[in-house]
Scaffold this motif. Structure first.
Motif, mmCIF file in Angstrom:
data_model
loop_
_atom_site.group_PDB
_atom_site.id
_atom_site.type_symbol
_atom_site.label_atom_id
_atom_site.label_comp_id
_atom_site.label_asym_id
_atom_site.label_seq_id
_atom_site.Cartn_x
_atom_site.Cartn_y
_atom_site.Cartn_z
ATOM 1 N N ALA A 1 1.878 0.893 5.956
ATOM 2 C CA ALA A 1 0.811 0.610 4.988
ATOM 3 C C ALA A 1 0.784 1.659 3.884
ATOM 4 N N LEU A 2 0.952 2.912 4.251
ATOM 5 C CA LEU A 2 0.969 3.993 3.265
ATOM 6 C C LEU A 2 2.170 3.884 2.339
ATOM 7 N N MET A 3 3.310 3.521 2.877
ATOM 8 C CA MET A 3 4.497 3.332 2.042
ATOM 9 C C MET A 3 4.298 2.193 1.048
ATOM 10 N N MET A 4 3.675 1.113 1.519
ATOM 11 C CA MET A 4 3.393 0.000 0.619
ATOM 12 C C MET A 4 2.450 0.437 -0.503
ATOM 13 N N ALA A 5 1.436 1.223 -0.143
ATOM 14 C CA ALA A 5 0.475 1.706 -1.140
ATOM 15 C C ALA A 5 1.161 2.566 -2.183
ATOM 16 N N GLN A 6 2.020 3.472 -1.754
ATOM 17 C CA GLN A 6 2.718 4.337 -2.707
ATOM 18 C C GLN A 6 3.609 3.521 -3.635
ATOM 19 N N ARG A 7 4.378 2.600 -3.062
ATOM 20 C CA ARG A 7 5.312 1.829 -3.878
ATOM 21 C C ARG A 7 4.592 0.947 -4.898
ATOM 22 N N LEU A 8 3.498 0.318 -4.477
ATOM 23 C CA LEU A 8 2.754 -0.525 -5.420
ATOM 24 C C LEU A 8 2.120 0.320 -6.523
ATOM 25 N N ALA A 9 1.599 1.490 -6.148
ATOM 26 C CA ALA A 9 1.031 2.388 -7.155
ATOM 27 C C ALA A 9 2.116 2.887 -8.103
ATOM 28 N N ASP A 10 3.287 3.221 -7.560
ATOM 29 C CA ASP A 10 4.393 3.684 -8.395
ATOM 30 C C ASP A 10 4.860 2.599 -9.360
ATOM 31 N N ASP A 11 4.661 1.329 -8.962
ATOM 32 C CA ASP A 11 5.025 0.204 -9.836
ATOM 33 C C ASP A 11 3.965 -0.076 -10.890
ATOM 34 N N GLY A 12 2.879 0.676 -10.859
ATOM 35 C CA GLY A 12 1.851 0.543 -11.867
ATOM 36 C C GLY A 12 0.686 -0.356 -11.511
ATOM 37 N N LEU A 13 0.663 -0.867 -10.278
ATOM 38 C CA LEU A 13 -0.452 -1.720 -9.871
ATOM 39 C C LEU A 13 -1.691 -0.887 -9.577
ATOM 40 N N THR A 14 -2.832 -1.421 -9.927
ATOM 41 C CA THR A 14 -4.104 -0.769 -9.604
ATOM 42 C C THR A 14 -4.996 -1.668 -8.755
ATOM 43 N N ASP A 15 -4.758 -2.981 -8.821
ATOM 44 C CA ASP A 15 -5.576 -3.942 -8.085
ATOM 45 C C ASP A 15 -4.747 -4.524 -6.941
#
Length: 238
Positions: free
Chosen positions: A50-64
């Motif tokens: 879950a943490l890895m998914m959060a980092q990757r999505l944030a790194d891709d510029g997602l906020t929502d």
């Protein structure tokens, strides 16, 4: 306190039956996150995926985006919640103490991901938490796939890491349930050794499987360039 330090977060895992390992780090680095905003991690344990998914999505510029981790073992669920709260993405992470058979989500997910218990039930391990995390005594492969299929969107995916021999079970379920294996990454420890693990991505409908292979260690017993490239967002050494 024992744990694993990634580049952007720390995972405590001393209260979990399964510690952070290469399987989860490979799966979390490999899975396709294009068009993904909602993720469900079944059997989240320490919360590493879950943490890895959060980092990757944030790194891709997602906020929502939203990531839910469901865990049946109380201490592991509590530790996942603590790891989520200590991370930079606490606003989008949720740890749920629940039996996935009975848990009802509030929405469907673009991705259901899991490093599931995949060894046959009936074995006895000295640690009860480890036994629950590794053996199919509370969550069979068929049940996991059926539950995941009911919780994913029509164009979503299921992503798993498994022993190579369990691919047959997954392929059989997929053929019967209207799914197919979209991508397969076969993992070798060394080039001269037989493969033992496989990463699978499943999608609904019919389609061709894309096959890939990755070797973790090179001939000098160092991490291979391919492994480094895949996991470099998380490993401190790369």
């Amino acid at each position: 306190m024992s744990g694993f330090q990634c580049k952007q977060f720390y995972v405590s895992h001393d209260r979990c039956g399964m510690k952070v390992g290469t399987d989860s780090l490979l799966l979390g680095s490999w899975v396709d996150l294009s068009r993904v905003q909602r993720v469900l991690d079944i059997g989240t344990g320490s919360g590493i995926l879950a943490l890895m998914m959060a980092q990757r999505l944030a790194d891709d510029g997602l906020t929502d985006y939203q990531i839910d981790g469901v865990e049946i073992e109380p201490e592991a669920a509590e530790q996942a919640a603590s790891n989520f709260a200590a991370s930079p993405w606490q606003h989008c992470l949720s740890a749920q103490l629940a039996d996935i058979h009975q848990w009802r989500p509030q929405h469907q997910y673009d991705l259901v991901i899991s490093n599931p218990p995949y060894f046959s039930a009936g074995q006895q391990l000295p640690c009860k938490k480890r036994q629950q995390a590794r053996l199919e005594q509370t969550l069979s492969m068929t049940s996991l796939l059926s539950i995941a299929a009911a919780m994913v969107t029509a164009d979503g995916q299921i992503a798993l890491v498994l022993p190579l021999e369990r691919r047959v079970d997954v392929a059989l379920w997929a053929a019967q349930a209207g799914w197919y294996i979209d991508q397969q990454l076969t993992i070798k420890g060394r080039a001269d050794k037989a493969a033992k693990r496989v990463l699978l991505s499943l999608r609904q409908g019919l389609g061709e499987t894309l096959y890939y292979e990755l070797t973790i260690y090179d001939q000098n017993n160092q991490y291979s360039q391919a492994f480094r490239q895949l996991t470099k967002a998380f490993y401190l050494a790369f």
